[in-house]
Design a protein around this motif. Structure first.
Motif, PDB file in Angstrom:
ATOM      1  N   THR A 378       1.043  -1.250   0.181  1.00 19.73           N
ATOM      2  CA  THR A 378      -0.081  -0.259  -0.078  1.00 19.73           C
ATOM      3  C   THR A 378       0.958   1.295   0.041  1.00 19.73           C
ATOM      4  O   THR A 378       0.834   2.171  -0.830  1.00 19.73           O
ATOM      5  N   ARG A 379       1.888   1.232   0.947  1.00 22.79           N
ATOM      6  CA  ARG A 379       2.911   2.259   1.009  1.00 22.79           C
ATOM      7  C   ARG A 379       3.546   2.748  -0.519  1.00 22.79           C
ATOM      8  O   ARG A 379       3.682   3.726  -0.989  1.00 22.79           O
ATOM      9  N   ARG A 382       1.018   4.037  -2.942  1.00 21.52           N
ATOM     10  CA  ARG A 382       0.598   5.498  -2.616  1.00 21.52           C
ATOM     11  C   ARG A 382       1.748   6.493  -3.162  1.00 21.52           C
ATOM     12  O   ARG A 382       1.449   7.646  -3.535  1.00 21.52           O
ATOM     13  N   GLN A 386      -0.047   9.382  -7.943  1.00 18.99           N
ATOM     14  CA  GLN A 386      -0.038  10.880  -7.411  1.00 18.99           C
ATOM     15  C   GLN A 386      -1.277  11.606  -8.111  1.00 18.99           C
ATOM     16  O   GLN A 386      -1.649  11.536  -9.186  1.00 18.99           O
ATOM     17  N   ASN A 413       7.339   9.393   3.044  1.00 15.38           N
ATOM     18  CA  ASN A 413       7.276   8.413   2.233  1.00 15.38           C
ATOM     19  C   ASN A 413       8.482   7.588   1.778  1.00 15.38           C
ATOM     20  O   ASN A 413       8.400   6.664   1.138  1.00 15.38           O
TER      21      ASN A 413
END
Length: 562
Positions: A378-379, A382, A386, A413
């Motif tokens: 998920t990270r 993300r 964008q 991030n």
């Protein structure tokens, strides 16, 4: 001595009609003294009955101040410093100042840019129309009859329902028709339309502009059409005045000015028009869909609805925003999603970037369903996807410097800096979006709208994304600034190998950047295919209607002829 001979048609037509507006050497200035206080420098123009005169220029060119000076509606702290304004033969400079605004209002009606802001949200349409009527209509019956007549005149069918409604209960197009009705309430000879369609979808824009044309033809109104969009001016005006830095730099018959612009500023406006931008600027990445590339994003059978809530917080069913939408985006492609407000395009974009979840259906990124990703995946997702928002002012914290806004995703991030420091990467990102590195220390209010949109793009690029979802990224910007942002996005896509999903109601903007086109209406995809194919041979009537409503077609015709 030379004698001028009149043709039979000229004799039959009689003497030319007197202008409804004559502006001579108009100067507008701030109340503060000094040379820098002058904002409009010696503007002169005329508007005849049944004629549309265009006033075009970028934000800050002085066009709106000129229009408001003519209408007697200059903002507080700004005054007419010289010159004359004659409306229907009345010299407003000779009218006592306390009566000047009323004298102007009796002869010139004004249609403002944003119909929602022009109307009081707490009053019904009937109340607001009654307030706009002349004082000689004394009884309620007379005023009600006149209000109904005005709504009928601007093409509103359900008159009783509209009169009882509040502005929020009407669409943007209906609200603008109401504003036009209010501008006509005192039977003016001149109608000043200041960016009357900027806040509207392209098809609604065409309807409102058609209405202005009809009113001009049927009632002999003179129309002063103020716009930053030279495409609208080209399609709708008989003559045009081009403004820059408070001065008229070029004037003439619209077709002639567009065919042979003499001033560099006019040529720049034309070059930035989406109708010509694609032809003037070869787009290397826009040669067709990337057929052999893998599917990066796949959405299948997405459904999303929202409760409909009235002002009294009573629920009246649900609004279906997405009704079984499916979509594929291949790596490296540029896909445009177009449709009017309420078509579901922004709701779809929010699903893709994870700002909202569908009621049903699936979204896969790089072959992985989003609802099955673990924390690490998920990270990573993300960072890879964008979002570039429509309003750059709302996308940035006004209390935080530009540099800190760009640095935040780098720090949060875990982006690989490859040995660079955060400040060094921020400077590199600013340079990549063509901003000076010194802008890192500035606050958002110190930058223009176009500069802020570049900052928002730089912030999105900080994560080294694979997919950029841009939601109406240029709709709030002047045409020249739009052109620069579009060229920037095209260059970044090419140099970084980005995949682009562009959301827009403007087909001319989408045409410049995209190889594929998805047309949405009422939560459904009605047409999908190669952009060139859909532009040249649209199959669905809705796509055909959208294309027919795009302003600026006459620019292309004149440019080709010239």
């Amino acid at each position: 001595m030379t004698t001028s001979l009149l043709t039979t048609a000229e004799i039959a037509a009689g003497p030319p009609a007197e202008p409804v507006a004559v502006v001579e050497d108009l100067r507008v200035a701030l109340d503060a003294p000094g040379a820098d206080s002058v904002l409009v420098h010696g503007v002169s123009l005329e508007v005849a009955p049944g004629e549309t005169v265009g006033l075009v220029g970028e934000s800050g060119s002085g066009k709106t101040l000129t229009a408001m000076g003519i209408a007697g509606l200059l903002p507080r702290g700004v005054r007419i410093a010289g010159g004359r304004v004659l409306l229907s033969g009345v010299d407003l400079s000779q009218v006592p100042s306390r009566r000047r605004a009323r004298a102007a209002a009796a002869r010139a009606g004004v249609v403002f840019q944003n119909p929602t802001a022009s109307l009081n949200p707490r009053l019904t349409i009937a109340t607001q129309l009654h307030e706009a009527l002349p004082r000689n209509l004394r009884t309620r019956r007379e005023r009600s009859a006149r209000a109904a007549e005005l709504l009928e005149r601007v093409g509103i069918g359900e008159i009783g329902k509209t009169l009882a409604a509040f502005p929020h209960e009407l669409s943007g197009g209906l609200n603008q028709r109401v504003v036009i009705a209010m501008a006509l309430a005192r039977d003016p000879a001149l109608l000043i339309a200041d960016e009357p369609t900027t806040a509207l979808d392209v098809s609604v824009q065409a309807q409102v502009l058609d209405l202005l044309d009809d009113l001009k033809s049927e009632h002999g109104l003179g129309v002063l059409l103020v716009s930053h969009d030279i495409g609208v001016i080209a399609d709708r005006s008989d003559r045009v005045h081009v403004m820059s830095a408070g001065r008229i730099v070029e004037s003439g018959a619209t077709a002639e000015v567009l065919r042979s612009p003499r001033h560099a500023y006019t040529r720049g406006l034309l070059a930035a028009t989406p109708a010509l931008l694609r032809r003037a600027t070869p787009v290397s990445g826009n040669s067709g869909p990337t057929r052999g590339a893998p599917v990066l994003l796949r959405a299948q059978y997405l459904h999303r609805s929202f409760p409909i809530t009235t002002p009294g917080r009573l629920r009246r069913g649900r609004h279906i925003a997405l009704d079984g939408v499916s979509l594929e985006v291949r790596a490296g492609a540029a896909v445009g999603i177009v449709g009017e407000s309420g078509s579901g395009k922004t709701t779809l974009a929010r699903q893709i970037v994870g700002l909202d979840r569908p009621d049903s259906g699936t979204i896969e990124y790089d072959g992985q369903p989003l609802d099955a990703l673990d924390r690490t995946q998920t990270r990573s997702w993300r960072r890879a996807v964008q979002y570039v928002f429509q309003d750059p002012f709302g996308a940035l914290d006004p209390r935080v410097s530009v540099g800190r806004s760009i640095a935040e995703p780098l720090e949060l991030n875990g982006v690989d800096l490859r040995g660079e420091s955060v400040p060094s990467r921020v400077r590199a990102l600013l340079e990549e979006v063509e901003l000076p590195p010194v802008y890192a220390d500035r606050l958002p209010h110190e930058l223009s709208g176009g500069q802020l949109q570049r900052v928002v793009i730089a912030r999105a690029l900080a994560n080294d994304p694979a997919l950029i979802v841009a939601d109406e990224p240029v709709s709030a910007l002047d045409l020249a600034v739009q052109a620069r942002i579009l060229r920037l996005l095209e260059r970044l896509r090419r140099e970084r190998g980005l995949t682009l999903l562009l959301i827009s109601h403007d087909l001319a903007v989408v045409r410049f950047l995209c190889d594929e086109l998805v047309v949405m209406r009422r939560g459904r995809v009605v047409e999908h295919g190669p952009a060139q194919q859909l532009y040249e041979a649209p199959q669905h009537p809705y796509t055909q209607a959208l294309l027919a409503a795009v302003p600026g077609k006459s620019i292309a015709d004149v440019a080709i002829a010239g």
